[in-house]
Enzyme design. Structure first.
Site, PDB file in Angstrom:
ATOM      1  N   LEU A 169       0.834  -1.211   0.000  1.00 17.81           N
ATOM      2  CA  LEU A 169       0.000   0.000   0.000  1.00 17.81           C
ATOM      3  C   LEU A 169       0.862   1.252   0.000  1.00 17.81           C
ATOM      4  CD1 LEU A 169      -2.965  -1.006   2.393  1.00 17.81           C
ATOM      5  CD2 LEU A 169      -2.846  -1.162  -0.095  1.00 17.81           C
ATOM      6  N   THR A 209       7.740  -5.408 -18.435  1.00 24.48           N
ATOM      7  CA  THR A 209       7.256  -4.331 -19.297  1.00 24.48           C
ATOM      8  C   THR A 209       8.030  -4.264 -20.609  1.00 24.48           C
ATOM      9  OG1 THR A 209       7.207  -1.912 -19.468  1.00 24.48           O
ATOM     10  CG2 THR A 209       8.766  -2.811 -17.907  1.00 24.48           C
ATOM     11  N   ASP A 210       7.378  -3.737 -21.657  1.00 24.17           N
ATOM     12  CA  ASP A 210       8.087  -3.548 -22.929  1.00 24.17           C
ATOM     13  C   ASP A 210       9.175  -2.474 -22.811  1.00 24.17           C
ATOM     14  OD1 ASP A 210       6.420  -1.323 -22.753  1.00 24.17           O
ATOM     15  OD2 ASP A 210       5.572  -1.523 -24.759  1.00 24.17           O
ATOM     16  N   GLU A 211       9.104  -1.658 -21.734  1.00 21.75           N
ATOM     17  CA  GLU A 211      10.089  -0.573 -21.606  1.00 21.75           C
ATOM     18  C   GLU A 211      11.511  -1.092 -21.424  1.00 21.75           C
ATOM     19  OE1 GLU A 211       9.182   2.808 -19.263  1.00 21.75           O
ATOM     20  OE2 GLU A 211       7.086   2.820 -19.875  1.00 21.75           O
ATOM     21  N   TYR A 235      13.322   3.510 -13.994  1.00 21.63           N
ATOM     22  CA  TYR A 235      12.254   2.509 -13.867  1.00 21.63           C
ATOM     23  C   TYR A 235      12.543   1.292 -14.744  1.00 21.63           C
ATOM     24  CZ  TYR A 235       7.903   0.145 -15.176  1.00 21.63           C
ATOM     25  OH  TYR A 235       6.962  -0.817 -15.469  1.00 21.63           O
ATOM     26  N   LYS A 276      13.431  -2.705 -13.864  1.00 24.27           N
ATOM     27  CA  LYS A 276      12.630  -3.840 -14.328  1.00 24.27           C
ATOM     28  C   LYS A 276      13.497  -4.807 -15.135  1.00 24.27           C
ATOM     29  CE  LYS A 276       8.609  -4.372 -14.047  1.00 24.27           C
ATOM     30  NZ  LYS A 276       7.753  -5.045 -13.010  1.00 24.27           N
TER      31      LYS A 276
HETATM   32  P1  NAD Z   1       0.698   0.366  -9.799  1.00 24.64           P
HETATM   33  O1  NAD Z   1       1.732   1.389  -9.511  1.00 24.64           O
HETATM   34  O2  NAD Z   1      -0.703   0.810 -10.071  1.00 24.64           O
HETATM   35  O3  NAD Z   1       0.627  -0.700  -8.626  1.00 24.64           O
HETATM   36  C1  NAD Z   1       1.774  -1.218  -8.003  1.00 24.64           C
HETATM   37  C2  NAD Z   1       1.321  -1.892  -6.711  1.00 24.64           C
HETATM   38  O4  NAD Z   1       2.495  -2.470  -6.089  1.00 24.64           O
HETATM   39  C3  NAD Z   1       0.719  -0.926  -5.687  1.00 24.64           C
HETATM   40  O5  NAD Z   1      -0.469  -1.470  -5.153  1.00 24.64           O
HETATM   41  C4  NAD Z   1       1.786  -0.804  -4.608  1.00 24.64           C
HETATM   42  O6  NAD Z   1       1.278  -0.552  -3.311  1.00 24.64           O
HETATM   43  C5  NAD Z   1       2.467  -2.164  -4.694  1.00 24.64           C
HETATM   44  N1  NAD Z   1       3.843  -2.143  -4.188  1.00 24.64           N
HETATM   45  C6  NAD Z   1       4.820  -1.244  -4.487  1.00 24.64           C
HETATM   46  N2  NAD Z   1       5.933  -1.540  -3.827  1.00 24.64           N
HETATM   47  C7  NAD Z   1       5.678  -2.671  -3.093  1.00 24.64           C
HETATM   48  C8  NAD Z   1       6.455  -3.480  -2.227  1.00 24.64           C
HETATM   49  N3  NAD Z   1       7.711  -3.167  -1.939  1.00 24.64           N
HETATM   50  N4  NAD Z   1       5.877  -4.561  -1.671  1.00 24.64           N
HETATM   51  C9  NAD Z   1       4.578  -4.878  -1.939  1.00 24.64           C
HETATM   52  N5  NAD Z   1       3.796  -4.138  -2.744  1.00 24.64           N
HETATM   53  C10 NAD Z   1       4.346  -3.053  -3.327  1.00 24.64           C
HETATM   54  O7  NAD Z   1       1.279  -0.465 -11.020  1.00 24.64           O
HETATM   55  P2  NAD Z   1       0.563  -1.167 -12.261  1.00 24.64           P
HETATM   56  O8  NAD Z   1       0.446  -0.197 -13.362  1.00 24.64           O
HETATM   57  O9  NAD Z   1      -0.615  -1.908 -11.786  1.00 24.64           O
HETATM   58  O10 NAD Z   1       1.721  -2.208 -12.680  1.00 24.64           O
HETATM   59  C11 NAD Z   1       1.768  -3.495 -12.113  1.00 24.64           C
HETATM   60  C12 NAD Z   1       2.945  -4.258 -12.693  1.00 24.64           C
HETATM   61  O11 NAD Z   1       2.808  -4.349 -14.116  1.00 24.64           O
HETATM   62  C13 NAD Z   1       4.303  -3.589 -12.469  1.00 24.64           C
HETATM   63  O12 NAD Z   1       5.248  -4.582 -12.188  1.00 24.64           O
HETATM   64  C14 NAD Z   1       4.606  -2.894 -13.782  1.00 24.64           C
HETATM   65  O13 NAD Z   1       5.998  -2.781 -13.988  1.00 24.64           O
HETATM   66  C15 NAD Z   1       3.959  -3.847 -14.763  1.00 24.64           C
HETATM   67  N6  NAD Z   1       3.501  -3.246 -16.017  1.00 24.64           N
HETATM   68  C16 NAD Z   1       2.673  -2.160 -16.007  1.00 24.64           C
HETATM   69  C17 NAD Z   1       2.202  -1.654 -17.213  1.00 24.64           C
HETATM   70  C18 NAD Z   1       1.263  -0.463 -17.256  1.00 24.64           C
HETATM   71  O14 NAD Z   1       0.995   0.042 -18.339  1.00 24.64           O
HETATM   72  N7  NAD Z   1       0.716   0.013 -16.151  1.00 24.64           N
HETATM   73  C19 NAD Z   1       2.584  -2.246 -18.418  1.00 24.64           C
HETATM   74  C20 NAD Z   1       3.453  -3.357 -18.381  1.00 24.64           C
HETATM   75  C21 NAD Z   1       3.881  -3.845 -17.171  1.00 24.64           C
HETATM   76  O1  DAU Z   2       4.984   0.443 -21.660  1.00 28.30           O
HETATM   77  C1  DAU Z   2       4.617  -0.068 -20.412  1.00 28.30           C
HETATM   78  C2  DAU Z   2       4.802   1.006 -19.366  1.00 28.30           C
HETATM   79  O2  DAU Z   2       3.791   1.967 -19.593  1.00 28.30           O
HETATM   80  C3  DAU Z   2       4.749   0.489 -17.936  1.00 28.30           C
HETATM   81  O3  DAU Z   2       5.822  -0.388 -17.721  1.00 28.30           O
HETATM   82  C4  DAU Z   2       4.817   1.644 -16.934  1.00 28.30           C
HETATM   83  O4  DAU Z   2       4.675   1.171 -15.611  1.00 28.30           O
HETATM   84  C5  DAU Z   2       3.694   2.612 -17.245  1.00 28.30           C
HETATM   85  O5  DAU Z   2       3.786   3.736 -16.387  1.00 28.30           O
HETATM   86  C6  DAU Z   2       3.775   3.062 -18.702  1.00 28.30           C
HETATM   87  O6  DAU Z   2       4.945   3.897 -18.918  1.00 28.30           O
HETATM   88  P1  DAU Z   2       4.874   5.207 -19.834  1.00 28.30           P
HETATM   89  O7  DAU Z   2       5.965   6.115 -19.453  1.00 28.30           O
HETATM   90  O8  DAU Z   2       4.737   4.852 -21.267  1.00 28.30           O
HETATM   91  O9  DAU Z   2       3.440   5.760 -19.343  1.00 28.30           O
HETATM   92  P2  DAU Z   2       2.917   7.215 -18.957  1.00 28.30           P
HETATM   93  O10 DAU Z   2       1.433   7.105 -18.764  1.00 28.30           O
HETATM   94  O11 DAU Z   2       3.708   7.856 -17.881  1.00 28.30           O
HETATM   95  O12 DAU Z   2       3.181   8.040 -20.297  1.00 28.30           O
HETATM   96  C7  DAU Z   2       2.641   7.616 -21.539  1.00 28.30           C
HETATM   97  C8  DAU Z   2       3.106   8.603 -22.603  1.00 28.30           C
HETATM   98  O13 DAU Z   2       2.493   9.880 -22.367  1.00 28.30           O
HETATM   99  C9  DAU Z   2       4.597   8.880 -22.584  1.00 28.30           C
HETATM  100  O14 DAU Z   2       5.025   9.110 -23.909  1.00 28.30           O
HETATM  101  C10 DAU Z   2       4.736  10.161 -21.766  1.00 28.30           C
HETATM  102  C11 DAU Z   2       3.473  10.902 -22.117  1.00 28.30           C
HETATM  103  N1  DAU Z   2       2.897  11.787 -21.076  1.00 28.30           N
HETATM  104  C12 DAU Z   2       2.727  11.273 -19.828  1.00 28.30           C
HETATM  105  C13 DAU Z   2       2.162  12.037 -18.827  1.00 28.30           C
HETATM  106  C14 DAU Z   2       1.988  11.489 -17.430  1.00 28.30           C
HETATM  107  C15 DAU Z   2       2.483  13.063 -21.407  1.00 28.30           C
HETATM  108  O15 DAU Z   2       2.618  13.522 -22.559  1.00 28.30           O
HETATM  109  N2  DAU Z   2       1.906  13.816 -20.414  1.00 28.30           N
HETATM  110  C16 DAU Z   2       1.737  13.371 -19.131  1.00 28.30           C
HETATM  111  O16 DAU Z   2       1.221  14.130 -18.271  1.00 28.30           O
END
Ligand code: NAD
Ligand code: DAU
Length: 343
Positions: free
Chosen positions: A35, A124-126, A149, A153
């Site tokens: 959390l 992640t694809d990143e 980040y 990962k």
């Molecule tokens: P999020 O930030 O919404 O959620 C992360 C969760 O992990 C939170 O509930 C947080 O409390 C918990 N957490 C953080 N540190 C912790 C710790 N030390 N111990 C236990 N819990 C902890 O993230 P999300 O967008 O749901 O992403 C989830 C996973 O998917 C991540 O590993 C992220 O790298 C991966 N991912 C996300 C995306 C995306 O677009 N959001 C895409 C590809 C992969």
């Molecule tokens: O590709 C998977 C990843 O996607 C995950 O691993 C990450 O956890 C997730 O945060 C996300 O990363 P991005 O950096 O791509 O997502 P974000 O939503 O931060 O930004 C998406 C795109 O939009 C990026 O090109 C940056 C841009 N952006 C982002 C924000 C927050 C803006 O132009 N304005 C903004 O305010």
């Protein structure tokens, strides 16, 4: 099956826990989450009283607690827990290294000790870095992360692989593109655009707005993880993507169109340092081997997501009252101070 889901109070974890409990009537989920600012018990409110869901607050870096939990008859682990926001990682990378690297290692050690049947690392694809105009990320693409980040990962992915080669731990790694959908924390692009547009606030677009992401509806990602968990091959990596490349500006315009708001809300702000230009996934491996493909079109997923944010204004407002205000203040002090007046 007894599943340990870490990070199950965050965006994707919340969606995944619900998906699994809905789909498998005999599965139990232990939901382990620290959390942090991104975890939210409100997301799990309607699971209260469900005997197949148990929430435990804790840190994946805490070896004693992790060992105890995994030792309680866990069959498989799906690790979502992570620090996930690129902009925050640029500001302060330490928490990313601790949770994403040390936390993953702590889970792997407990999985190994308890002979876990499956360990799924949600990556992640990143980790692949940035693409030019024509290429796609394949599982064989070399890792070249750009941000703290994505570097953390990528380090975790390598530890996961090492546990397969060295200890024969049945691990699988997934690498997904940008998710969107219900319960996404409003620091990320799509929920930020939606909530700002709903409130007639400026939509901050970094740089020229021509950066490209491949958007996938969160439930399609959950389905892919479910398939990988049950049918994926140990030691393998699977790319997951929406086959839906969009420029950020196009995404912002679509949100404004659906909400009937003016384009003048789009506000260009200072760019993200080291900003990856384009992500695009080749998902043919998971399509051919496991029969997965995305089922929700971007237009349909966006309509559903916007409807969810319209129905859950209090969820966003509560978040914006907390730590988020300080974050927003820090972000826009150096990006565009005119946006601070909207705090
Ligand atoms: P999020 O930030 O919404 O959620 C992360 C969760 O992990 C939170 O509930 C947080 O409390 C918990 N957490 C953080 N540190 C912790 C710790 N030390 N111990 C236990 N819990 C902890 O993230 P999300 O967008 O749901 O992403 C989830 C996973 O998917 C991540 O590993 C992220 O790298 C991966 N991912 C996300 C995306 C995306 O677009 N959001 C895409 C590809 C992969
Ligand atoms: O590709 C998977 C990843 O996607 C995950 O691993 C990450 O956890 C997730 O945060 C996300 O990363 P991005 O950096 O791509 O997502 P974000 O939503 O931060 O930004 C998406 C795109 O939009 C990026 O090109 C940056 C841009 N952006 C982002 C924000 C927050 C803006 O132009 N304005 C903004 O305010």
């Amino acid at each position: 099956m007894r599943l340990l889901v870490t990070g199950g109070a965050g965006f994707i974890g919340t969606n995944f826990v619900r998906y699994m409990l809905r789909k498998y009537s005999d599965y139990e989920v232990v939901n382990f989450d620290k959390l942090t600012y991104a975890g939210n018990l409100e997301n799990l409110k309607d699971l209260e009283g469900n005997p197949r869901h148990r929430f435990v607050r804790g840190d994946i870096c805490d070896a004693a607690v992790v060992a105890r939990l995994v030792g309680e008859g866990i069959d498989a682990i799906v690790n979502f827990a992570a620090e996930t926001h690129v902009d925050r990682s640029i500001e302060d990378p330490i928490a990313f290294v601790i949770t994403n690297v040390l936390g993953t290692q702590t889970l792997l050690a407990a999985a190994q000790k308890n002979k876990i049947k499956r360990y799924v690392q949600v990556s992640t694809d990143e980790v692949y870095g940035s693409l030019g105009e024509l290429d796609f990320f394949r599982e064989s693409t070399p890792l070249a992360p750009s941000s703290p980040y994505s570097a953390s990962k990528a380090a975790a992915d390598l530890l996961v692989q090492a546990h397969y080669f060295t200890y024969k731990l049945p691990v699988i790694t997934t690498r997904c593109s940008n998710n969107y959908g219900p319960f996404q924390f409003p620091e990320k692009l799509l929920p930020l655009l939606i909530s700002n547009a709903m409130n007639n606030l400026p939509l901050p677009i970094y740089g020229d707005g021509h950066y490209i992401r491949d958007w996938i509806y969160v439930e399609d990602h959950c389905r892919a993880i479910d398939l990988v968990l049950h049918q994926g091959k140990p030691g393998q990596t699977y790319n997951i993507g929406g086959c839906n490349e969009r420029q950020n500006l196009e995404v912002a315009r679509l949100v404004l169109t659906i909400l009937h708001k003016p384009e003048s809300l789009i506000t260009f702000v200072k760019d993200r340092p080291g900003h990856d230009r384009r992500y695009a996934i080749d998902a043919s491996k998971i399509q051919k081997e496991l029969g997965w493909h995305p089922m929700t079109s971007f237009e349909e997923g966006l309509q559903k997501t916007i409807a969810w944010y319209q129905d859950n204004k209090k969820w966003v407002a509560d978040i914006q009252q907390g730590e988020y205000r300080n974050y927003y203040q820090r972000m826009y002090t150096h990006r565009d101070e005119t946006l601070l007046k909207h705090l």
